[in-house]
Motif scaffolding. Structure first.
Motif, PDB file in Angstrom:
ATOM      1  N   ALA A 190       0.898  -1.262  -0.168  1.00  8.95           N
ATOM      2  CA  ALA A 190      -0.010   0.085  -0.048  1.00  8.95           C
ATOM      3  C   ALA A 190       0.868   1.453   0.036  1.00  8.95           C
ATOM      4  N   HIS A 191       2.115   1.140   0.662  1.00 12.18           N
ATOM      5  CA  HIS A 191       3.005   2.359   0.791  1.00 12.18           C
ATOM      6  C   HIS A 191       3.494   2.709  -0.604  1.00 12.18           C
ATOM      7  N   GLN A 192       3.447   1.878  -1.675  1.00 14.45           N
ATOM      8  CA  GLN A 192       3.902   2.162  -2.838  1.00 14.45           C
ATOM      9  C   GLN A 192       2.758   2.418  -3.788  1.00 14.45           C
ATOM     10  N   SER A 193       1.608   2.805  -3.133  1.00 10.64           N
ATOM     11  CA  SER A 193       0.249   3.148  -4.266  1.00 10.64           C
ATOM     12  C   SER A 193       0.542   4.543  -4.757  1.00 10.64           C
ATOM     13  N   ASN A 194       0.217   4.733  -6.328  1.00 11.75           N
ATOM     14  CA  ASN A 194       0.454   5.729  -6.963  1.00 11.75           C
ATOM     15  C   ASN A 194      -0.741   6.473  -6.982  1.00 11.75           C
ATOM     16  N   PHE A 195      -1.916   6.057  -7.305  1.00 10.19           N
ATOM     17  CA  PHE A 195      -3.058   6.989  -7.342  1.00 10.19           C
ATOM     18  C   PHE A 195      -3.291   7.470  -5.929  1.00 10.19           C
ATOM     19  N   LEU A 196      -4.761   8.271  -5.812  1.00  6.17           N
ATOM     20  CA  LEU A 196      -5.130   9.024  -4.626  1.00  6.17           C
ATOM     21  C   LEU A 196      -5.424   7.938  -3.827  1.00  6.17           C
ATOM     22  N   HIS A 197      -4.962   7.951  -2.542  1.00  9.85           N
ATOM     23  CA  HIS A 197      -5.494   6.898  -1.688  1.00  9.85           C
ATOM     24  C   HIS A 197      -5.369   7.597  -0.164  1.00  9.85           C
ATOM     25  N   PRO A 198      -5.893   7.027   0.968  1.00  9.77           N
ATOM     26  CA  PRO A 198      -5.875   7.528   2.040  1.00  9.77           C
ATOM     27  C   PRO A 198      -4.410   7.182   2.970  1.00  9.77           C
ATOM     28  N   VAL A 199      -4.032   8.272   3.577  1.00 12.44           N
ATOM     29  CA  VAL A 199      -2.905   8.033   4.536  1.00 12.44           C
ATOM     30  C   VAL A 199      -3.254   8.514   5.806  1.00 12.44           C
ATOM     31  N   PHE A 200      -2.567   7.677   6.815  1.00  7.13           N
ATOM     32  CA  PHE A 200      -2.981   8.206   8.234  1.00  7.13           C
ATOM     33  C   PHE A 200      -1.512   8.375   9.027  1.00  7.13           C
TER      34      PHE A 200
END
Length: 619
Positions: free
Chosen positions: A502-512
């Motif tokens: 998940a930390h390598q996601s490129n598109f818009l995504h939620p981060v906490f």
């Protein structure tokens, strides 16, 4: 009542002082908004909901007067996506880039046009209806100027074209970028500005055209006339920046980039990178216009294969707009941004001027905070930054704490899932506005604040009126190296679906981001290109093709485990039967069972049970 009375008396004293100093009466308002475009109207709506003393000054006779002329070829480039398959209003605003926020369901642009990219006059009608239906206090045909902050009273003073005087405690500028940016070079007098260029393609029939500029206005003009011209050449300092690659909505949109087809498919049109300020335009004996880069005669030092060696019939200037500070007195000129941000006034993350306290900016004027990053220069972005500014003003001037929701910690997961799957503010203002969760009572309760300007975390108490220690910040982000003018955003490995990646996601995504103490100003300066400083715990939810983060295993389970790590308690949900079994077999039960099933007291007493207990005690 004491606070209101004190405020009223203070206002009276200030008015008396003004009258004594100036020798004339002035109309006083707590909030003076200059400009009745979408940014000014949106802030006016929020102030009206709190019955604040405000006025909007508009120099023209309609709201959104910019759109009575621009875009020159009529088509807006803001999305009017009327159908999403959902009825949730908040979710649908994610894909409605034209409507302002209000309680009136009829005030949505989807009811005004069925076109994906509406005509500019649709927006003018919509803004007029928004003002009238909601009763927003706009004074039309009032052109204020000479805005200055008085050192004796701390208030702002200004006059209109008729000599009427006004004084205000707070001034909000929402005039947009209305002054044309004209680059300075020899021969600029031979150019036609975007604001004056003909919109009739017949006027360019059989002509060779040079366009100076590389933004949406330049390509808009090219797109409308390239069917009539001999050739269109386009020159600008920087390379083409495609919005689908940069993820910045102000860069070149696909609806305007037809010229790139005729360029790359070898159909005479072309684009070139060169600093126009180092060039010159000269008139030939035949009345044509030639572009040269030498300081002397137009043929001096000219290579015989110079890319733009042919003459032009028309040269069009499409170089954008900049903030006009001529409405201010010299003593109250707001600072400007640096570099490319120079066309905007410089502001704090709370949209207040960096050098004039009490002077704020709304609408496009507030875009220096997120220029080339998020959507704050456009309606679908600044309708939320206006709400953020309003919430800040409510606390700063009236002692009203930032709106929040308080609930038991067992409801936190559901609350977060609702926000990341529905909220439009943090979706459109990604990496700029975020939700802040305050963990309270040793992790048994939480308080949830929405759309906080995350660059202001060190001043959280000052801005919200709330005390924070352990917090979780919720933001939406693109991958760190995904967006860029030269990046291949269509490559085969552009996305991941593995929760472990998940930390390598490129598109818009939620981060906490979980912090046990608020980041300091020093921390914020050290964060570099990252959204926020390094937290104690960091969690990414893997990007999703549908931008819907509700999959039990891929999205919800990792998020729940992250929350358990931050809070230190079991966040799982249990059926009543499971809670009963755990209560009968363990000395302690999970928090959800304590609060939802047992309510901290074991079996709930009923009249029948109490009667049985009394009988048993007598036996």
């Amino acid at each position: 009542m004491l606070t209101n009375t004190s405020g009223f008396l203070s206002k009276c004293v200030l008015l008396v002082l003004l009258c004594l100093v100036s020798g004339s009466s002035q109309s006083f308002h707590e909030y003076c908004i200059v400009g009745a475009g979408p940014g000014g109207l949106q802030l006016g709506y929020f102030l009206k909901t709190s019955n604040r003393d405000y006025v909007i000054f508009e120099r023209n006779n309609v709201s959104g007067s910019f759109f009575t002329k621009y875009p020159r070829h009529d088509m807006l480039i803001s999305i009017n996506k009327r159908n999403t398959g959902k009825t949730n209003k908040e979710f649908n605003l994610r894909h409605d880039w034209n409507s302002l926020i209000s309680h009136d369901e009829s005030l949505q642009v989807r009811h005004y046009s069925k076109v994906m990219f509406p005509h500019r006059e649709v927006l003018v009608k919509y803004l007029g209806d928004y003002q009238r239906k909601l009763g927003i206090n706009v004074q039309y045909n009032v052109d204020v100027h000479n805005i200055r902050k008085r050192s004796d009273t701390g208030l702002f003073s200004m006059e209109d074209q008729r000599g009427n005087a006004y004084s205000c405690k707070n001034v909000i500028i929402a005039t947009g970028l209305q002054k044309e940016h004209v680059p300075q070079f020899r021969g600029v007098e031979y150019t036609i500005g975007y604001n004056d260029v003909s919109i009739n393609p017949d006027d360019f029939e059989g002509k060779s055209v040079l366009i100076i500029g590389r933004g949406n206005s330049a390509f808009e003009v090219a797109d409308r006339i390239y069917g009539a011209t001999n050739v269109i050449h386009m020159i600008a300092r920087s390379r083409v920046r495609l919005s689908w690659a940069t993820h910045y909505v102000g860069d070149l949109r696909a609806v305007n980039n037809g010229l790139l087809d005729t360029y790359q498919l070898k159909s005479l049109d072309a684009v070139l990178e060169a600093p126009i300020e180092e060039a010159a335009l000269v008139k030939t004996k035949q009345g044509k216009i030639k572009l040269v880069f030498s300081a002397g005669d137009m043929d001096e030092n000219l290579f015989d294969n110079f890319a733009m060696r042919d003459d032009y019939d028309v040269v069009i200037r499409c170089t954008g707009w900049k903030f006009d500070d001529e409405v201010f007195h010299n003593s109250t000129k707001p600072e400007r941004g640096q570099g490319r941000r120079k066309k905007f006034p410089k502001t704090l993350p709370t949209y207040e001027s960096t050098n004039i306290p009490g002077l704020f900016f709304a609408g496009t004027n507030s875009h220096s905070v997120d220029f080339r990053k998020s959507a704050g220069g456009f309606i679908h972005g600044f309708r939320y930054t206006a709400r953020t500014l309003y919430n800040y003003l409510e606390h700063r001037n009236h002692g009203v704490e930032w709106p929040s929701i308080k609930a038991p910690i067992t409801e936190l997961l559901d609350r977060i899932l609702k926000r990341i799957n529905e909220a439009s503010g943090i979706y459109q203002m990604f990496q700029v506005l975020g939700d802040v969760i305050l963990l309270k009572n040793n992790g048994r309760e939480f308080e949830y604040l929405e759309e906080f300007p995350i660059m202001s975390l060190p001043k959280f108490h000052e801005i919200t009126g709330k005390t924070a220690e352990k917090i979780i910040v919720v933001v939406l982000e693109y991958g760190a190296n995904f967006s860029g003018p030269g990046n291949d955003v269509f490559r085969l490995n552009r996305a991941t679906g593995e929760p472990s990646d998940a930390h390598q996601s490129n598109f818009l995504h939620p981060v906490f981001y979980y912090y046990e103490t608020l980041p300091t100003e020093k921390d914020m300066k050290k964060k570099g290109s990252k959204t926020l400083p390094k937290p104690v715990h960091l969690h990414h939810i893997v990007e999703d093709f549908l931008t819907t983060w509700d999959a039990p295993l891929s999205h919800i389970l990792p998020l729940r485990q992250f929350l358990e790590r931050c809070i230190g308690t079991d966040m799982r949900k249990y059926f009543a039967s499971s809670c009963f079994t755990l209560a009968m077999t363990h000395q302690t039960v999970p928090l959800m069972c304590q609060e939802k099933y047992m309510q901290g007291q074991g079996l709930v007493g009923t009249e029948a049970l109490l009667l049985r207990a009394r009988i048993a005690s007598l036996l």
